[in-house]
Design an enzyme around this catalytic site. Sequence first.
Site, mmCIF file in Angstrom:
data_model
loop_
_atom_site.group_PDB
_atom_site.id
_atom_site.type_symbol
_atom_site.label_atom_id
_atom_site.label_comp_id
_atom_site.label_asym_id
_atom_site.label_seq_id
_atom_site.Cartn_x
_atom_site.Cartn_y
_atom_site.Cartn_z
ATOM 1 N N ARG A 311 0.835 -1.210 0.000
ATOM 2 C CA ARG A 311 0.000 0.000 0.000
ATOM 3 C C ARG A 311 0.866 1.255 0.000
ATOM 4 O O ARG A 311 0.475 2.279 -0.565
ATOM 5 C CB ARG A 311 -0.976 0.000 1.178
ATOM 6 N N GLU A 712 -9.267 6.342 7.503
ATOM 7 C CA GLU A 712 -7.827 6.518 7.342
ATOM 8 C C GLU A 712 -7.395 7.790 6.619
ATOM 9 O O GLU A 712 -6.386 8.403 7.004
ATOM 10 C CB GLU A 712 -7.247 5.302 6.614
#
Length: 757
Positions: A311, A712
């Site tokens: 990621r 997030e």
Amino acid sequence: MSVHTSRPHDSGTLHVTGAARYTDDILTPANTLHLAFGLSAIAKGRIDKIDLGAVEGAEGVAAVLTARDLPFENDVSPSIHDEPLLSTGAIHYLGQPIFIVVATSHLAARKAARLGEITYKEETPILTIDEAMAADSRFEDGPRIYAKGDIEAALNDAPHRLSGSMEIGGQEHFYLEGHAALALPQDGGEMVVHASTQHPTEIQHKVADALGTPMNAVRVEVRRMGGGFGGKESQGNALCVACAVAAKLTGWPCKMRYDRDDDMIITGKRHDFRIDYDVGFDETGKLVGVDFIQYAKCGWAQDLSLPVADRAMLHSDNAYLLDHARITSHRLKTNTQSNTAFRGFGGPQGVLGIERVMDHVAHHLGLDPLKVRRVNFYPSAARISGNTKPTTPYGMEVTDSILTEMADALETSSDYHARRAAVTEWNAQNPILKKGIALTPVKFGISFTLTHLNQAGALVHVYQDGSIHLNHGGTEMGQGLFTKVAQVAASVFGVSPDTVQITATDTGKVPNTSATAASSGTDLNGMAVKAACETICDRIAAHLGGEVTFANGKVITPTRELTFVEAVKDAYENRISLSATGFYATPDVAWDRIKGQGRPFFYFAYGMAVTEVVIDTLTGENRILRADILHDCGASLNPDLDIGQIEGGYVQGAGWLTTEELVWDSKGALKTHAPATYKIPCASDRPDIFNVSLWDGENPAQTIYRSKAVGEPPLMLGISALMALSDAIASCGYTYPALDAPATAERVLAAVTKIKT
């Protein structure tokens, strides 16, 4: 509708009055036993001799367990079975569990755990990125590489070229509620586990393996957590397995909780990173090509490090269209805690890398960094013409960008340009206190990159009195997931959310849950709940006949109008099922992590922040003076909850990059293992002026009521604080500050001193 309106958190009153029950508050049966781990005192080596006689003879001790006493699997890893619950002889980090004490009280267990006499054959630990690279200590055979275009030609032909490196520290989760678990043995070898976990099904799986039972013999229940931030996605496995094994062996309920010091010493953190970059660009700051090398410090076990590092690679572009890019990632094995998921899951490290590049390029050209960022933004949807779409370095089309429009709006609302001029004037007149300002964007991909995790289930009951009972696979950790999902159910049935009761997440009611992570809790579980509610509505409608509308507590047909309670009672009396399951799988996602190509995300969430800071050039002390945030939540399900998440995310991100410093000594001992030595932001550290607004617009993707995830992405808004500090330091001299993170007062002072000389 009940959605798109602000409602208080369903447990808000319980939180502020102290009445909310967490795992450690559950009333335990008589004779419950308590557990503590005996921990290693070295970072690498082997156990030479172990004498647990004093432990076994300590007051209140009922049993002491080592690896050879475990009946089945000695593993608590979420990935490749490389994480034994108890050491089998090898020691991989300082703080690794070696034995379990089972005692009559928590204090007795902790005291006894310190009495073990263990001698070791100590080896030299690998503690740093440099040491791991030198030893070729890694979790994959070689680095992972994602690439787009011809990077070598782009860099060689670029009008300007720069290179640099940035150290990025890790971060302790510091959830208010530490890890805790309670195991209750049942008839026939079954086990009920109460856990503080974001992933009940993983706990169920690991406990079943440890007990040698099928998963249907283990039930895991989670009512709420006092914070998680990713630290309870996999790190709770050890406590739950230990409690379940001890409960099976003793026949008594068993409970375990980490004290704060133990929690910080045993559990993993956000991954430390180093990012090297080589960038080519033109006179406007437009990037021609960028070459990143990312070094991720993973710790002693793999845990979730591979997808975390993936990621980080996937967010190396952040908000910017890169025609020629290469991202190389090294996943390094060290003799430290096994680093794990943390809010953003590697994305923040990747975003920070490209934001450093933008800042460095702007300084080199003498331009406002915002101009450089703007010239590199992904184009807005309205500006995309023809069949060629802008793509990320991993081949995903970006057709939903609102970056330019958001920048226009935030520049105006924050009075950015006038304030930048004022900062310049201030710095010219003040030799000691220097100010800085920065605007940074966020583009964050929403979905699990492990495609099969993008699924969720739900169970909905409507009782004959019209009350609604709801379960789903998501877990509540303070973020307001239960409140939002109750609003979804209420909207489908056309009733007040007060009618909807959500109880603990329970693997016996909703199986095969995915972790509440990747910002997907509401996206996934909200859709599953909606599907279950719609099934019940369809049954009621079929019974009543004709087109039926559920709204404002009424059920309206072409010929009559009933209250919701009347319609439910009528359906019940006519033997219509008022219970249904729902299921949702995110569409259109496909990702090949080996090739580095595909569509790993269903959509992107966007945001921007302007931060203004002041530093004392004599001490390095610094303050955030003001933050202005504009964030994209799509059509927000609950604006107040979303704003709360944005505020908290920004402060947590700023804390990671300014005050929160993890320090290990040369032996691998974590020295910052308590609030006295590890500095999270306090309430007084929030900006005095803190303006947060939501972008007005729906999600073009077909999400739950066109909302967007908010867990997030806001954390990366805190990057603007680090860039503002860099801006303030840059006013002290002429060279680029190259500020590493966290930018503690010591680092700020060192950077000021360096560029002055």
